[in-house]
Design a protein around this motif. Sequence first.
Motif, PDB file in Angstrom:
ATOM      1  N   CYS A 186      25.003   1.864  10.117  1.00 31.88           N
ATOM      2  CA  CYS A 186      25.498   1.685   8.877  1.00 31.88           C
ATOM      3  C   CYS A 186      24.974   0.936   7.914  1.00 31.88           C
ATOM      4  CB  CYS A 186      27.133   1.432   9.178  1.00 31.88           C
ATOM      5  SG  CYS A 186      28.096   2.713   9.975  1.00 31.88           S
ATOM      6  N   ARG A 187      23.855   0.271   8.334  1.00 33.78           N
ATOM      7  CA  ARG A 187      23.306  -0.774   7.513  1.00 33.78           C
ATOM      8  C   ARG A 187      22.192  -0.565   6.724  1.00 33.78           C
ATOM      9  NH1 ARG A 187      24.026  -5.541  12.093  1.00 33.78           N
ATOM     10  NH2 ARG A 187      26.138  -5.447  12.400  1.00 33.78           N
ATOM     11  N   THR A 188      22.257  -0.585   5.629  1.00 38.13           N
ATOM     12  CA  THR A 188      21.230   0.180   4.487  1.00 38.13           C
ATOM     13  C   THR A 188      20.190  -1.001   3.959  1.00 38.13           C
ATOM     14  OG1 THR A 188      22.597   0.084   2.550  1.00 38.13           O
ATOM     15  CG2 THR A 188      22.423   2.020   3.981  1.00 38.13           C
ATOM     16  N   ASP A 189      19.184  -0.660   3.467  1.00 38.40           N
ATOM     17  CA  ASP A 189      18.436  -1.763   2.721  1.00 38.40           C
ATOM     18  C   ASP A 189      18.521  -1.368   1.391  1.00 38.40           C
ATOM     19  OD1 ASP A 189      17.476  -2.967   5.118  1.00 38.40           O
ATOM     20  OD2 ASP A 189      15.777  -1.313   5.222  1.00 38.40           O
ATOM     21  N   PRO A 190      18.489  -2.559   0.487  1.00 36.08           N
ATOM     22  CA  PRO A 190      18.497  -2.633  -0.923  1.00 36.08           C
ATOM     23  C   PRO A 190      17.320  -1.599  -1.301  1.00 36.08           C
ATOM     24  CG  PRO A 190      18.026  -4.545  -0.396  1.00 36.08           C
ATOM     25  CD  PRO A 190      18.177  -3.997   0.982  1.00 36.08           C
ATOM     26  N   ASP A 191      17.411  -0.997  -2.752  1.00 36.50           N
ATOM     27  CA  ASP A 191      16.339  -0.525  -3.590  1.00 36.50           C
ATOM     28  C   ASP A 191      15.259  -1.432  -3.634  1.00 36.50           C
ATOM     29  OD1 ASP A 191      17.699   1.739  -3.382  1.00 36.50           O
ATOM     30  OD2 ASP A 191      18.452   1.467  -5.364  1.00 36.50           O
ATOM     31  N   GLU A 192      13.885  -1.239  -3.843  1.00 36.37           N
ATOM     32  CA  GLU A 192      12.839  -1.962  -3.930  1.00 36.37           C
ATOM     33  C   GLU A 192      12.990  -2.869  -5.068  1.00 36.37           C
ATOM     34  OE1 GLU A 192       9.293   0.173  -3.805  1.00 36.37           O
ATOM     35  OE2 GLU A 192       9.322   0.911  -1.819  1.00 36.37           O
ATOM     36  N   ASP A 193      13.599  -2.454  -6.322  1.00 34.29           N
ATOM     37  CA  ASP A 193      13.637  -3.131  -7.210  1.00 34.29           C
ATOM     38  C   ASP A 193      14.685  -4.158  -7.366  1.00 34.29           C
ATOM     39  OD1 ASP A 193      15.490  -1.556  -7.531  1.00 34.29           O
ATOM     40  OD2 ASP A 193      15.377  -0.803  -9.666  1.00 34.29           O
ATOM     41  N   GLU A 194      15.401  -4.123  -6.031  1.00 35.27           N
ATOM     42  CA  GLU A 194      16.666  -5.045  -6.059  1.00 35.27           C
ATOM     43  C   GLU A 194      16.371  -6.059  -5.439  1.00 35.27           C
ATOM     44  OE1 GLU A 194      19.640  -5.370  -7.103  1.00 35.27           O
ATOM     45  OE2 GLU A 194      19.480  -3.576  -8.532  1.00 35.27           O
ATOM     46  N   GLU A 195      15.221  -6.031  -4.025  1.00 32.60           N
ATOM     47  CA  GLU A 195      14.989  -7.004  -3.202  1.00 32.60           C
ATOM     48  C   GLU A 195      14.744  -8.339  -3.655  1.00 32.60           C
ATOM     49  OE1 GLU A 195      11.614  -5.288  -0.890  1.00 32.60           O
ATOM     50  OE2 GLU A 195      12.907  -3.669   0.402  1.00 32.60           O
ATOM     51  N   ASN A 196      14.175  -8.473  -4.787  1.00 31.79           N
ATOM     52  CA  ASN A 196      13.927  -9.877  -5.115  1.00 31.79           C
ATOM     53  C   ASN A 196      14.836 -10.228  -6.235  1.00 31.79           C
ATOM     54  OD1 ASN A 196      11.445 -10.108  -3.718  1.00 31.79           O
ATOM     55  ND2 ASN A 196      10.297  -8.795  -4.992  1.00 31.79           N
ATOM     56  N   ARG A 197      15.872  -9.656  -6.539  1.00 34.15           N
ATOM     57  CA  ARG A 197      16.927  -9.818  -7.428  1.00 34.15           C
ATOM     58  C   ARG A 197      17.413 -11.160  -7.261  1.00 34.15           C
ATOM     59  NH1 ARG A 197      21.942  -8.927  -9.483  1.00 34.15           N
ATOM     60  NH2 ARG A 197      22.601  -7.853  -7.464  1.00 34.15           N
ATOM     61  N   ASN A 198      18.053 -11.989  -8.230  1.00 37.29           N
ATOM     62  CA  ASN A 198      18.606 -13.100  -8.011  1.00 37.29           C
ATOM     63  C   ASN A 198      19.955 -12.816  -7.469  1.00 37.29           C
ATOM     64  OD1 ASN A 198      19.945 -15.605  -7.860  1.00 37.29           O
ATOM     65  ND2 ASN A 198      19.153 -16.134 -10.071  1.00 37.29           N
ATOM     66  N   ASP A 199      20.335 -13.474  -6.355  1.00 33.67           N
ATOM     67  CA  ASP A 199      21.802 -12.960  -5.662  1.00 33.67           C
ATOM     68  C   ASP A 199      23.193 -14.090  -5.956  1.00 33.67           C
ATOM     69  OD1 ASP A 199      23.213 -11.337  -4.047  1.00 33.67           O
ATOM     70  OD2 ASP A 199      22.777 -12.587  -2.331  1.00 33.67           O
ATOM     71  N   VAL A 200      23.037 -14.492  -7.557  1.00 28.26           N
ATOM     72  CA  VAL A 200      23.967 -15.513  -7.759  1.00 28.26           C
ATOM     73  C   VAL A 200      25.183 -14.779  -7.673  1.00 28.26           C
ATOM     74  CG1 VAL A 200      23.345 -15.153 -10.376  1.00 28.26           C
ATOM     75  CG2 VAL A 200      24.300 -17.028  -9.554  1.00 28.26           C
ATOM     76  N   ALA A 201      25.302 -13.368  -7.885  1.00 30.49           N
ATOM     77  CA  ALA A 201      26.538 -12.762  -8.199  1.00 30.49           C
ATOM     78  C   ALA A 201      27.071 -12.356  -6.880  1.00 30.49           C
ATOM     79  CB  ALA A 201      26.398 -11.664  -9.120  1.00 30.49           C
ATOM     80  N   GLN A 202      26.802 -12.960  -5.786  1.00 26.53           N
ATOM     81  CA  GLN A 202      27.232 -12.446  -4.356  1.00 26.53           C
ATOM     82  C   GLN A 202      28.808 -12.750  -4.452  1.00 26.53           C
ATOM     83  OE1 GLN A 202      26.244 -14.923  -1.042  1.00 26.53           O
ATOM     84  NE2 GLN A 202      25.199 -16.306  -2.359  1.00 26.53           N
TER      85      GLN A 202
END
Length: 372
Positions: A186-202
């Motif tokens: 059930c655990r997916t990986d983010p799209d490639e263009d998302e991997e290095n995105r700033n995670d400030v909005a977690q």
Amino acid sequence: MKKQRGAALIVVLSLLTMSLMLGLSGMQSSLVDERLAGNYKAQTEAQMAAEQAATEGWLQSSSAVFDDAVSLSDILVMNWENFVSGNQFSESPSEVVCAGRLECRYRYIEDGGRYIVSMGRVFVGDIGVAESEPIFVRLVTLSIPNINGAHTCYGELCSYDSGGNSELTGIDHPVPSNSSCNGGACRTDPDEDEENRNDVAQCFYPDTSESGSFGHCKPNEEGLSNDSGADGWVDFLAALGSGISYSGDQNNTVGSLGSRTSPAFIDVVSGTVSRGTGNVNTIGIIVVRSGATFEMSGTGHHEGLVIVEEGANLVYNGTPVLYGSIISLNGSIDFDLNITGNTRVRYSEEAVGMLRNSFENGSSGFSIGSWR
């Protein structure tokens, strides 16, 4: 003895005078009470007329044209004559013909939201003898507010605990390819263009101090500007209505529910309700009502939203993964989101989009958010 003649007459006259005064006083008091009762009756009738107008406005709301030229605060200081005057509004008022000596009208106003505003009047001839206070009916639509993170919490006391291999991330994740997945599948990986995105909005805690322990949960200014606030979610819940009801006193375990084409609406109304310990997969919206506790458990996953009302609680057990977002309206009572062990909370635009397509496209017209 002769000197006492006439004393009885004086006494009788005195008693008669006192009785007369008491009678007049009682009559005056009765007249005042009658006037008060009449005024109260007229005021009650005027308020009932306003209720009738608001009801008619609600019945006609599908074709409503909303006026933004007047604010709600303007309405509060208006008397009847101002309320029915066309010069006060961009359009003439709608009129409801009330029975007998009653008159009532309603208007559609837009002021930070959409409202039906109504007033009533009792009149004798052309003279109004009583008028109501204005009634405000807030209209809401089934529209999911903007979401700014994997966990949004409103209130100054919002926080979260994260331990073990748990994860709270705002990076956009796709939902699992198999909606019946189990455990690690059930655990997916983010799209490639998302991997290095700033995670400030977690996590988005708009009411928590920037300098406090959870100041890092503030998203960027764009995120702040498009948030509808806790009131937006309260309106959404009002439009959503009631779902499949679960209570800790009766059915306290939620099994697998919902599909991507037909998401479920799960309503946890009281007591402690769990998803169980097995491979449980839920898809849709879970609302945890005030006074209830929901245990997000099992080895499966949830796609969609979990909305926690004020006075409710959300607990994580097992190894579930959530794709979508958690919305907490609980931040005035020191609410902690505890994600421990191997649990995951991941933002997913795909999961939220699925809900928008299903719930919003299937709705029509307005619902009543509040009536006061």
